[in-house]
Enzyme design. Structure first.
Site, PDB file in Angstrom:
ATOM      1  N   VAL A   1       9.074  24.759  -0.087  1.00 41.19           N
ATOM      2  CA  VAL A   1       7.925  23.850   0.328  1.00 41.19           C
ATOM      3  C   VAL A   1       6.897  24.700   0.798  1.00 41.19           C
ATOM      4  O   VAL A   1       5.147  23.339   1.069  1.00 41.19           O
ATOM      5  CB  VAL A   1       8.308  22.488   1.162  1.00 41.19           C
ATOM      6  N   ASP A   2       6.587  25.967   1.164  1.00 43.60           N
ATOM      7  CA  ASP A   2       5.584  26.377   2.623  1.00 43.60           C
ATOM      8  C   ASP A   2       4.074  26.439   1.445  1.00 43.60           C
ATOM      9  O   ASP A   2       3.431  26.864   2.497  1.00 43.60           O
ATOM     10  CB  ASP A   2       6.020  26.970   2.997  1.00 43.60           C
TER      11      ASP A   2
ATOM     12  N   TYR B   1       7.527  16.841  10.208  1.00 43.77           N
ATOM     13  CA  TYR B   1       7.339  16.668   8.872  1.00 43.77           C
ATOM     14  C   TYR B   1       5.378  17.781   9.104  1.00 43.77           C
ATOM     15  O   TYR B   1       4.614  18.357   8.647  1.00 43.77           O
ATOM     16  CB  TYR B   1       6.879  16.363   7.929  1.00 43.77           C
TER      17      TYR B   1
ATOM     18  N   SER C   1      20.317  31.205   0.673  1.00 43.49           N
ATOM     19  CA  SER C   1      21.809  31.122   0.717  1.00 43.49           C
ATOM     20  C   SER C   1      22.371  30.693  -0.092  1.00 43.49           C
ATOM     21  O   SER C   1      23.807  30.926  -0.184  1.00 43.49           O
ATOM     22  CB  SER C   1      22.426  30.125   2.027  1.00 43.49           C
TER      23      SER C   1
ATOM     24  N   ARG D   1       5.931  20.496  11.582  1.00 44.31           N
ATOM     25  CA  ARG D   1       5.737  22.076   9.892  1.00 44.31           C
ATOM     26  C   ARG D   1       4.481  22.003   8.994  1.00 44.31           C
ATOM     27  O   ARG D   1       3.492  23.558   8.651  1.00 44.31           O
ATOM     28  CB  ARG D   1       7.020  21.535   8.501  1.00 44.31           C
TER      29      ARG D   1
ATOM     30  N   HIS E   1      11.565  22.175  -4.608  1.00 47.35           N
ATOM     31  CA  HIS E   1      12.014  21.551  -3.728  1.00 47.35           C
ATOM     32  C   HIS E   1      10.488  20.750  -3.701  1.00 47.35           C
ATOM     33  O   HIS E   1      10.955  20.114  -2.217  1.00 47.35           O
ATOM     34  CB  HIS E   1      12.511  21.750  -2.935  1.00 47.35           C
TER      35      HIS E   1
HETATM   36  P1  OAD Z   1      18.195  29.410   3.601  1.00 47.56           P
HETATM   37  O1  OAD Z   1      18.120  28.877   5.780  1.00 47.56           O
HETATM   38  O2  OAD Z   1      19.532  28.539   2.951  1.00 47.56           O
HETATM   39  O3  OAD Z   1      19.008  30.153   3.238  1.00 47.56           O
HETATM   40  C1  OAD Z   1      18.020  31.954   3.748  1.00 47.56           C
HETATM   41  C2  OAD Z   1      18.496  33.065   3.333  1.00 47.56           C
HETATM   42  O4  OAD Z   1      17.804  34.534   3.242  1.00 47.56           O
HETATM   43  C3  OAD Z   1      19.972  33.301   4.293  1.00 47.56           C
HETATM   44  O5  OAD Z   1      20.606  34.122   3.184  1.00 47.56           O
HETATM   45  C4  OAD Z   1      19.574  34.485   4.801  1.00 47.56           C
HETATM   46  O6  OAD Z   1      20.179  35.435   4.875  1.00 47.56           O
HETATM   47  C5  OAD Z   1      18.095  34.951   3.282  1.00 47.56           C
HETATM   48  N1  OAD Z   1      17.128  35.840   4.361  1.00 47.56           N
HETATM   49  C6  OAD Z   1      16.329  35.516   5.768  1.00 47.56           C
HETATM   50  N2  OAD Z   1      15.097  36.905   5.923  1.00 47.56           N
HETATM   51  C7  OAD Z   1      15.450  37.365   4.885  1.00 47.56           C
HETATM   52  C8  OAD Z   1      14.560  38.137   4.875  1.00 47.56           C
HETATM   53  N3  OAD Z   1      13.002  38.553   5.554  1.00 47.56           N
HETATM   54  N4  OAD Z   1      14.628  39.113   3.380  1.00 47.56           N
HETATM   55  C9  OAD Z   1      15.262  38.466   2.296  1.00 47.56           C
HETATM   56  N5  OAD Z   1      16.831  37.277   3.128  1.00 47.56           N
HETATM   57  C10 OAD Z   1      16.480  37.232   4.208  1.00 47.56           C
HETATM   58  O7  OAD Z   1      16.878  29.016   2.438  1.00 47.56           O
HETATM   59  P2  OAD Z   1      17.854  28.605   1.105  1.00 47.56           P
HETATM   60  O8  OAD Z   1      18.982  28.731   0.227  1.00 47.56           O
HETATM   61  O9  OAD Z   1      16.014  28.628   0.619  1.00 47.56           O
HETATM   62  O10 OAD Z   1      15.829  22.164   1.264  1.00 47.56           O
HETATM   63  O11 OAD Z   1      17.685  27.050   1.703  1.00 47.56           O
HETATM   64  C11 OAD Z   1      17.638  26.398   0.454  1.00 47.56           C
HETATM   65  C12 OAD Z   1      17.395  24.550   0.450  1.00 47.56           C
HETATM   66  O12 OAD Z   1      17.636  23.843   1.413  1.00 47.56           O
HETATM   67  C13 OAD Z   1      15.708  24.360   0.645  1.00 47.56           C
HETATM   68  O13 OAD Z   1      14.874  24.515   0.044  1.00 47.56           O
HETATM   69  C14 OAD Z   1      15.779  23.351   1.741  1.00 47.56           C
HETATM   70  C15 OAD Z   1      16.727  23.553   2.484  1.00 47.56           C
HETATM   71  O14 OAD Z   1      17.564  22.560   2.804  1.00 47.56           O
HETATM   72  C16 OAD Z   1      14.747  21.158   0.495  1.00 47.56           C
HETATM   73  O15 OAD Z   1      13.697  21.014   1.509  1.00 47.56           O
HETATM   74  C17 OAD Z   1      14.647  20.554  -0.140  1.00 47.56           C
END
Ligand code: OAD
Length: 246
Positions: free
Chosen positions: A104-105, A68, A189, A71, A120
């Protein structure tokens, strides 16, 4: 996606009565914050079960804090990008009624958004594992920070796997989603619940869902508009189109 299609999306936003946004790690990718699941995503390189669960912290708090603190340092050096800034501008202008983020950034707040529902948690807020002490760190943690009240370990105030989301924040989130007639889902995602289902709440009462992502996701088949591209480029383009409607 061509301009006509983007124009349709801008048109939908300009006609909306209650427009909300849900963001994920992809919105911060152009700020150089790593995502979780993509190519070079954090969960490809690190084991979430050893770093982001209550039992991992109980077993090895130093390792969890090392990760952490790394990060915190990395994100502390990143800046908000045009996607964060556009959402802040839309809030200021009254176009965007609510911003819900899984991130969380803290980059939405640093970009100027005032009202952010961080489902989150926040990477810099820490809480005591034993008492009710909570504080926000100004710089990255060193070692395992301890509670000034009871001397127990402090932990990051983020939601770990297996933990429930903050009920007060969730109440606000659901109230916003129930009101929303248009929802923009940016850079997630949509694989982590319950956030992945938030747009479906808007769809359930016939709202419009717009997805901005580099790739198709599990949500893509149900959204009204899928815009394929980088959030940092698409959002300013949409803003320019919206300005023409004003
Ligand atoms: P993911 O890493 O699962 O997904 C990121 C998404 O962003 C993917 O679908 C990529 O295709 C898309 N992406 C990447 N670059 C991009 C850009 N420049 N413009 C638009 N889209 C782009 O991240 P999250 O869905 O946020 O939990 O993940 C959900 C949670 O999983 C997070 O909050 C975290 C993690 O475990 C905690 O920290 C509790």
């Amino acid at each position: 996606m061509n301009m006509t299609h983007l124009g349709e999306v801008a048109d939908a936003i300009s006609k909306s009565d209650y427009f909300v946004a849900l963001t994920g790690a992809g919105i911060s990718k152009e700020s150089n914050v790593p995502t979780f699941r993509g190519e070079d995503g954090l969960w490809r390189q690190y084991n979430a079960m050893e770093l982001a669960t209550p039992s991992a912290f109980a077993k090895n708090p130093s390792l969890v804090w090392e990760w952490y603190a790394w990060r915190q340092k990395l994100i502390g050096e990143c800046e908000p990008n045009p996607a964060h800034k556009t959402l802040a501008l839309w809030e200021q202008r009254g176009i965007l009624k609510s911003l819900i983020t899984q991130n969380v950034d803290g980059l939405h707040i640093r970009a100027g958004s005032k009202d952010v529902l961080e489902v989150h948690g926040d990477l810099w807020t820490v809480k005591c594992i034993a008492c009710d002490h909570r504080e926000r760190l100004q710089i990255a943690a060193v070692g395992i920070p301890s509670c000034p009240k009871c001397n127990n370990h402090l932990r990051p105030d983020v939601v770990w796997f297996g933990e429930s989301l903050n009920p007060e924040i969730m109440k606000k989130v659901y109230a916003q989603l129930e009101q929303a007639d248009t929802c923009m889902v940016i850079g997630t995602s949509a694989l982590v619940q319950p956030a992945a289902s938030f747009p479906l709440i808007v769809k359930r009462h016939s709202g419009i869902v717009i997805e901005i992502n580099l790739e198709e996701t599990v949500l893509t088949p149900v959204v009204d508009f899928h815009i394929s591209g980088k959030a940092g480029e698409i959002l300013p383009e949409l803003d320019e189109l919206l300005n023409k409607f004003r």
